[in-house]
Design an enzyme around this catalytic site. Structure first.
Site, PDB file in Angstrom:
ATOM      1  N   ASP A   1      10.743   0.785 -36.605  1.00 17.36           N
ATOM      2  CA  ASP A   1      11.698  -0.109 -37.786  1.00 17.36           C
ATOM      3  C   ASP A   1      12.923  -0.700 -36.936  1.00 17.36           C
ATOM      4  OD1 ASP A   1      12.937   2.212 -36.416  1.00 17.36           O
ATOM      5  OD2 ASP A   1      13.917   2.868 -38.390  1.00 17.36           O
ATOM      6  N   GLU A   2      12.536  -1.243 -35.667  1.00 14.69           N
ATOM      7  CA  GLU A   2      13.449  -1.767 -34.845  1.00 14.69           C
ATOM      8  C   GLU A   2      12.938  -3.065 -34.093  1.00 14.69           C
ATOM      9  OE1 GLU A   2      16.974   0.832 -33.325  1.00 14.69           O
ATOM     10  OE2 GLU A   2      15.826   0.237 -31.632  1.00 14.69           O
TER      11      GLU A   2
END
Length: 338
Positions: free
Chosen positions: A76-77
């Site tokens: 998620d990055e």
DNA sequence: TCTGGGGTCCTAGGACCC
DNA sequence: TCTGGGGTCCTAGGACCC
């Protein structure tokens, strides 16, 4: 509340929680049991790794459509290089493209390097954008606690406070020699650079091959039967062998981790020569590593890790055959002698 | 309160070598 | 008998990240 097996009666921690749950003090890392006590009305769901991975791939596809270089930094990055354009406009465009393409929202941090961007991202509210640069860093980040920095967690934060350093700006101005004594010759000075927003690490476009692969299992209740521990370790070793064959990698070392109750963790490793992904070989190695533990204490977690042999080089064009003709003569070997 | 799972990197200390 | 001054490599543990 999403986390673990979705059952607050079992051991596990929260991966993510809704705003309503967070208001009750339930956040990532909260033990599920505690979460259920703090927020009895919450709905608990298991962490669905497949769904997360699939969503991460969708996000990656959207980022690829942007022209700048990008780096995937987890599920998620990610980092996107803004180049010479307007970074704020790019951030808004990324948010729009993600919403259109995946239905997901994201926060964006903007900085002059990856560190600044990441810290800015930590400061951004959900779906928001925060921009930092070297000029604004001292006023914005300086007054905050050191844990806002990447590389300062609870342990180093505690140690910094013991040294009287409670804010980022104090760390930025701290005596380098004193930091080197407290944190090590390399880490101490690096922490000070981080506190100044300095970072020269490049964007990593291609993930390097992984160096290790591991599996672990926490028992729902502590186990004091050594045979049950041995069986669990054998299962992990077998699972590890399956994982490695699927990834076409070989283990050069197998390490076994035992976490005794209440929370004391130890590990032992044994070398495998030649490297292997055979189940029997990994099980035998894990058994040898496990034999070095004294199992007359209740066990909370068992883990098995494979340290991987370097990945096989990717297939290349066949080399031209060696030219016929005189071969270079080898240097005669001379034994070292004074 | 009671602390998951999967990773990476750094450090200290000991063994060993010349 | 008691002992230097470089190195390198390995292991275990700890801290951090998501």
């Amino acid at each position: 509340v999403v986390g673990g097996l979705g059952d607050p009666a079992r051991r596990g921690v929260v991966s993510g929680a809704s705003a309503e749950a967070r208001e009750h003090g339930v956040d990532a890392g909260t033990p599920l049991r505690l979460a259920a006590r703090r927020c009895p009305a919450a709905v608990f769901l298991p962490l669905d790794a497949h769904a997360c991975r699939a969503a991460a791939r969708e996000v990656e596809a959207v980022l690829r459509s942007f022209p700048g270089a990008w780096e995937i930094a987890g599920w998620d990055e990610a980092y996107v290089e803004a180049g010479a354009g307007d970074p704020l406009a790019l951030a808004r465009a990324v948010q729009r493209a993600l919403a259109d393409g995946t239905g997901l929202s994201c926060s964006v941090g903007i900085g002059e390097n990856k560190l600044q961007a990441k810290v800015a991202g930590r400061l951004a509210p959900p779906g928001g954008i925060v921009q930092l640069d070297t000029a604004s860093w001292p006023a914005t980040v300086g007054p905050l606690g050191p844990e806002v920095l990447v590389g300062v967690g609870s342990a180093r934060g505690r140690q910094l406070r013991r040294l009287g350093i409670e804010r980022v700006e104090q760390l930025a101005a701290a005596d380098e020699a004193a930091l080197a004594v407290a944190f090590g010759a390399a880490l101490g000075p690096r922490l000070r650079r981080i506190a100044r927003g300095e970072d020269y690490s490049p964007l990593v476009r291609r993930r390097p091959p992984s160096r290790s692969h591991s599996r672990a299992h926490t028992f729902d209740e502590d186990v004091d039967d050594p045979d049950a521990v041995r069986a669990a370790v054998a299962d992990l070793a077998a699972a590890l062998a399956r994982d490695l064959r699927r990834r076409r990698r070989l283990a050069a070392r197998v390490a076994v981790t035992i976490r005794f109750a209440p929370f004391e963790t130890h590990s032992h490793a044994v070398r495998i020569a030649p490297p292997s992904a055979e189940r029997d070989v990994l099980e035998e190695a894990a058994g040898r590593a496990l034999a070095r533990f004294d199992l007359r204490r209740p066990v909370r977690l068992v883990g098995a890790r494979a340290d991987l042999a370097p990945a096989a080089p990717r297939q290349r064009r066949p080399r031209p055959r060696p030219q016929p003709g005189p071969q270079p003569m080898l240097e005669p070997y001379l034994g070292a002698a004074p």
